[in-house]
Enzyme design. Structure first.
Site, PDB file in Angstrom:
ATOM      1  N   VAL A  90     -22.060 110.892 -11.011  1.00  0.00           N
ATOM      2  CA  VAL A  90     -21.098 110.934 -12.305  1.00  0.00           C
ATOM      3  C   VAL A  90     -19.625 110.700 -11.771  1.00  0.00           C
ATOM      4  CG1 VAL A  90     -20.535 112.220 -14.144  1.00  0.00           C
ATOM      5  CG2 VAL A  90     -22.629 111.981 -13.759  1.00  0.00           C
ATOM      6  N   THR A  93     -19.027 107.147 -10.789  1.00  0.00           N
ATOM      7  CA  THR A  93     -18.926 106.385 -11.969  1.00  0.00           C
ATOM      8  C   THR A  93     -17.718 106.671 -12.967  1.00  0.00           C
ATOM      9  OG1 THR A  93     -21.249 106.209 -12.314  1.00  0.00           O
ATOM     10  CG2 THR A  93     -20.285 105.832 -14.012  1.00  0.00           C
ATOM     11  N   GLU A  94     -17.457 107.881 -13.166  1.00  0.00           N
ATOM     12  CA  GLU A  94     -16.171 108.276 -13.915  1.00  0.00           C
ATOM     13  C   GLU A  94     -15.128 107.876 -13.310  1.00  0.00           C
ATOM     14  OE1 GLU A  94     -15.972 109.194 -16.727  1.00  0.00           O
ATOM     15  OE2 GLU A  94     -18.303 109.796 -17.525  1.00  0.00           O
ATOM     16  N   SER A  95     -14.812 108.066 -11.881  1.00  0.00           N
ATOM     17  CA  SER A  95     -13.325 108.014 -11.363  1.00  0.00           C
ATOM     18  C   SER A  95     -13.275 107.484  -9.974  1.00  0.00           C
ATOM     19  CB  SER A  95     -12.947 109.688 -11.216  1.00  0.00           C
ATOM     20  OG  SER A  95     -13.627 110.171 -10.178  1.00  0.00           O
ATOM     21  N   TYR A 180     -23.922 103.097 -19.185  1.00  0.00           N
ATOM     22  CA  TYR A 180     -23.571 104.076 -18.450  1.00  0.00           C
ATOM     23  C   TYR A 180     -24.733 104.788 -17.856  1.00  0.00           C
ATOM     24  CZ  TYR A 180     -21.167 108.543 -17.531  1.00  0.00           C
ATOM     25  OH  TYR A 180     -20.790 109.621 -16.769  1.00  0.00           O
TER      26      TYR A 180
END
Length: 189
Positions: A90, A93-95, A180
């Site tokens: 996560v 993926t996110e940052s 996602y």
């Protein structure tokens, strides 16, 4: 003197009768005790040093801070029963491990936590979301709450990305196959 002897004889007779009753006539009740067996599930501890070295190329955090953060994340994952590998995926993926990242929707930090979610769910002000330790704490706690609500990781990840309310309206096919979810699971080792 006769009264003392009679008294003692009565006490001895009563004691003998009680012992006879307890030994021969009365069946003692068996109390079964529950026995608990502690089982440890083998779980290989991650190699935080090599993980930090590999992340050092993409992260805005230095290698030492990354290593400590990975240890912290691993501990939080154990506490909140969130798979460590999913949290790392996560974050990637996110940052992409950029701890000061801010999205166009206003989500902040490593786990791209929205300030409104941080405040309403965890009473964490926006300014604290730039601290990597606070950010991953809020993100992991949120994943844990979503798992308690939805019970499967595809739905949890969809809710993390899209929001839990709108996720309730999605078909199971969308939940299992959205971009996602696929992207996060592609990053799970």
């Amino acid at each position: 003197m006769i009264h003392k002897q009679s008294y003692l004889l009565g006490v001895v007779t009563t004691a003998a009768a009680v012992m006879f009753y307890m030994e021969l006539i009365h069946e003692p009740t068996c109390v079964e005790k529950n026995t608990y067996v502690e089982v440890s599930v083998p779980y290989k501890k991650p190699d935080f040093t090599s993980d930090a070295m590999s992340l050092n190329n993409i992260s805005t955090l230095n290698e030492s801070k990354l290593m400590h953060l990975l240890v912290y994340i691993w501990g939080l994952c154990g506490e909140y029963k969130v798979p460590y590998e999913i949290v790392l995926a996560v974050i990637h993926t996110e940052s992409s491990w950029q701890h000061k990242a801010v999205s166009t929707s206003g989500a902040i930090g490593l786990m791209q936590v929205k300030p409104s979610t941080a405040m309403s769910e965890f009473q964490t002000p926006e300014s604290e979301l730039y601290d990597p330790y606070v950010n991953v704490t809020v993100g992991i706690k949120y994943l844990s709450e979503l798992y308690e609500r939805f019970g499967d990781w595809n739905t949890v990840l969809t809710a993390y990305s899209h929001g839990p309310t709108i996720t309730d309206t999605y078909s199971q096919n969308y939940v299992n196959n959205n971009f996602y979810v696929k992207r996060v699971f592609a990053g799970v080792k």
